[in-house]
Design a protein around this motif. Structure first.
Motif, short mmCIF file in Angstrom:
data_model
loop_
_atom_site.label_atom_id
_atom_site.label_comp_id
_atom_site.label_asym_id
_atom_site.label_seq_id
_atom_site.Cartn_x
_atom_site.Cartn_y
_atom_site.Cartn_z
N PHE A 1 22.23 45.97 76.01
CA PHE A 1 22.12 47.19 76.81
C PHE A 1 22.08 48.44 75.92
N PHE A 2 22.91 48.44 74.88
CA PHE A 2 22.97 49.60 73.98
C PHE A 2 22.07 49.45 72.74
N ASN A 3 21.25 48.40 72.71
CA ASN A 3 20.37 48.14 71.57
C ASN A 3 21.13 48.05 70.25
N LEU A 4 22.25 47.35 70.30
CA LEU A 4 23.08 47.17 69.10
C LEU A 4 22.73 45.86 68.42
N LYS A 5 22.91 45.84 67.11
CA LYS A 5 22.64 44.62 66.33
C LYS A 5 23.79 43.62 66.53
N ALA A 6 23.42 42.42 66.90
CA ALA A 6 24.42 41.41 67.24
C ALA A 6 25.32 41.06 66.06
N GLU A 7 24.78 41.14 64.83
CA GLU A 7 25.54 40.70 63.65
C GLU A 7 26.47 41.77 63.09
N LYS A 8 26.31 43.02 63.54
CA LYS A 8 27.12 44.11 62.98
C LYS A 8 28.34 44.42 63.83
N LYS A 9 29.42 44.82 63.18
CA LYS A 9 30.60 45.30 63.88
C LYS A 9 30.26 46.63 64.56
N THR A 10 30.76 46.80 65.79
CA THR A 10 30.50 48.02 66.56
C THR A 10 31.78 48.83 66.70
N ILE A 11 31.68 50.11 66.35
CA ILE A 11 32.82 51.03 66.47
C ILE A 11 32.55 51.96 67.64
N LEU A 12 33.41 51.90 68.63
CA LEU A 12 33.29 52.76 69.81
C LEU A 12 34.16 54.00 69.61
N VAL A 13 33.55 55.18 69.74
CA VAL A 13 34.26 56.44 69.52
C VAL A 13 34.34 57.18 70.85
N LEU A 14 35.57 57.48 71.30
CA LEU A 14 35.79 58.13 72.59
C LEU A 14 36.64 59.38 72.43
N GLY A 15 36.13 60.49 72.93
CA GLY A 15 36.90 61.73 72.89
C GLY A 15 37.06 62.35 74.26
N GLY A 16 36.80 61.57 75.32
CA GLY A 16 36.87 62.11 76.66
C GLY A 16 35.51 62.59 77.13
N SER A 17 35.39 62.87 78.42
CA SER A 17 34.09 63.24 79.00
C SER A 17 33.58 64.56 78.46
N LEU A 18 34.47 65.49 78.15
CA LEU A 18 34.03 66.77 77.59
C LEU A 18 33.84 66.69 76.09
N GLY A 19 34.58 65.78 75.44
CA GLY A 19 34.46 65.61 74.00
C GLY A 19 35.71 66.08 73.29
N ALA A 20 35.83 65.73 72.02
CA ALA A 20 36.98 66.11 71.19
C ALA A 20 36.44 66.66 69.87
N ARG A 21 36.59 67.94 69.67
CA ARG A 21 35.99 68.60 68.50
C ARG A 21 36.39 67.93 67.19
N ARG A 22 37.70 67.69 67.01
CA ARG A 22 38.16 67.17 65.73
C ARG A 22 37.67 65.75 65.48
N ILE A 23 37.61 64.93 66.51
CA ILE A 23 37.08 63.57 66.33
C ILE A 23 35.60 63.62 65.98
N ASN A 24 34.86 64.47 66.67
CA ASN A 24 33.43 64.61 66.36
C ASN A 24 33.21 65.08 64.92
N GLN A 25 34.02 66.03 64.49
CA GLN A 25 33.90 66.51 63.11
C GLN A 25 34.19 65.39 62.11
N LEU A 26 35.18 64.57 62.44
CA LEU A 26 35.51 63.44 61.58
C LEU A 26 34.35 62.46 61.48
N ILE A 27 33.79 62.08 62.61
CA ILE A 27 32.70 61.09 62.62
C ILE A 27 31.50 61.63 61.84
N GLU A 28 31.16 62.89 62.05
CA GLU A 28 30.05 63.49 61.31
C GLU A 28 30.30 63.44 59.80
#
Length: 365
Positions: A184-211
């Motif tokens: 559904f998400f077009n993810l590669k079956a062999e790779k580990k998937t990291i799900l990042v959640l900051g809430g529906s509006l988002g989380a500035r500090r988490i987004n900055q970290l991921i970037e």
């Protein structure tokens, strides 16, 4: 039982609104002829979300006290008196069989008036550290449904029932959705998937970290399912390459997102923790330090104290994130251990158990 008239109040954030709607839905399922009225705070998100769920709502002119001196604080006594008067009018007009509160500013005046009118009252506290509204109401209401142990610190012990927080029922069986979720998400079956959640509006500090850590994730050979939030999507959508990084404003299919994930990086709202407990995946919590009474940190600590998740405070991200993440990524045993331990905290029947308590109150009165 006579036709029920249910008044429900809770709002300000999704963490208060969605449990209120879930409880109402369960009551409606059991008693289809019931009549419902929601009461929220004017100009807050419940005024939009509740009608979308099919329920009528009235708004009170109420807001919380600010932490610093402000004009809003000077207005608070006037707003409170106005809200108490309006809540009294609504109670007298609607004549509810029971009043239910799930936290948030508006539930204070509404449940206060209901209790004073000797209407059966129940509140649901989602967090491990009770909010000020529910703490004040705890002395007056008949029943208090909680999600954590040791809540007698805040409430009379004889009123407390541990039920957990209402969660989406589609999360109960996600193991068999994993392959479909990857597709559904077009993810590669062999790779580990990291799900990042900051809430529906988002989380500035988490987004900055991921970037900041995108090249680090690339070296670690993992793929990201990154919900950056409505407020930040325009800032981060350029990183969506459908190869290693999948950026979303909002994830509608949360059951599939959880099913696809191997490791989850998340805020620590009470509802999110309840969902993650049912999902049973390894989690790194990055709690928001800006919420009232720092309750996200307290929520996360209640889980990490049981060795059921990892916790990194925002101020420690630059120093600790990479080593913490790699240590978890490189240990299948640790991933499994955390997943099993957080699943032990799950209370999947919360909504049903809360409505059982509603029924008990109604039978008693």
């Amino acid at each position: 039982m006579e036709r029920l008239k249910i008044i429900v109040s809770g709002g300000g954030t999704g963490g208060h609104i969605y449990p209120a709607i879930a409880i109402a839905n369960e009551i409606k399922e059991r008693y289809p002829e019931s009549e419902f009225l929601f009461v929220g705070a004017k100009d807050r998100m419940e005024m939009e979300k509740v009608p979308k769920a099919g329920y009528a709502i009235k708004g009170l002119w109420i807001s919380g006290l600010q932490r610093k001196l402000s004009l809003k604080n000077l207005m608070f006594p006037i707003k409170l008196i106005s809200s108490l008067m309006e809540a009294k009018r609504l109670i007298n007009e609607f004549r509810p069989t029971i009043a239910i509160g799930t936290g948030g500013f508006a539930s204070g005046p509404l449940l206060e008036v209901a209790a004073n009118h000797h209407i059966p009252t129940l509140i649901q506290e989602q967090n491990s550290y009770a909010g000020i509204t529910n703490k004040l109401l705890g002395k007056k209401v008949d029943r208090i449904c909680v999600a954590y142990d040791n809540m007698e610190r805040f409430f009379p012990e004889n009123k407390i029932i541990k039920t957990g927080n209402p969660v989406r029922q589609d999360l109960l069986q996600i193991a068999d959705k994993r392959d479909g979720a990857k597709r559904f998400f077009n993810l590669k079956a062999e790779k580990k998937t990291i799900l990042v959640l900051g809430g529906s509006l988002g989380a500035r500090r988490i987004n900055q970290l991921i970037e900041k850590e995108l090249s680090f994730f690339q070296e670690a050979d993992v793929q990201l399912l990154w919900q950056c939030g409505k407020l930040y999507y325009d800032d981060y959508k350029a990183y969506d390459d459908k190869n290693q990084v999948n950026v979303y404003e909002f994830l509608d299919k949360m059951d599939l997102a959880y099913a696809a994930a191997d490791i989850i990086i998340s805020r620590a709202g009470a509802g999110t923790i309840s969902e993650l407990s049912i999902v049973g995946k390894p989690v790194i919590f990055i709690p928001s330090p800006l919420v009232a009474e720092d309750h996200q940190t307290k929520n996360a600590m209640a889980v990490t104290e049981k060795d059921a998740a990892l916790l990194i405070k925002e101020r420690d991200l630059d120093e600790d994130f990479e080593s913490t993440f790699l240590s978890l990524l490189n240990s299948e045993e640790r991933q499994q251990q955390l997943g099993e331990n957080i699943k032990k905290l799950a209370l999947p029947n919360a909504t049903s158990d809360i409505v059982d308590e509603v029924e008990q109150l109604l039978l008693r009165n």
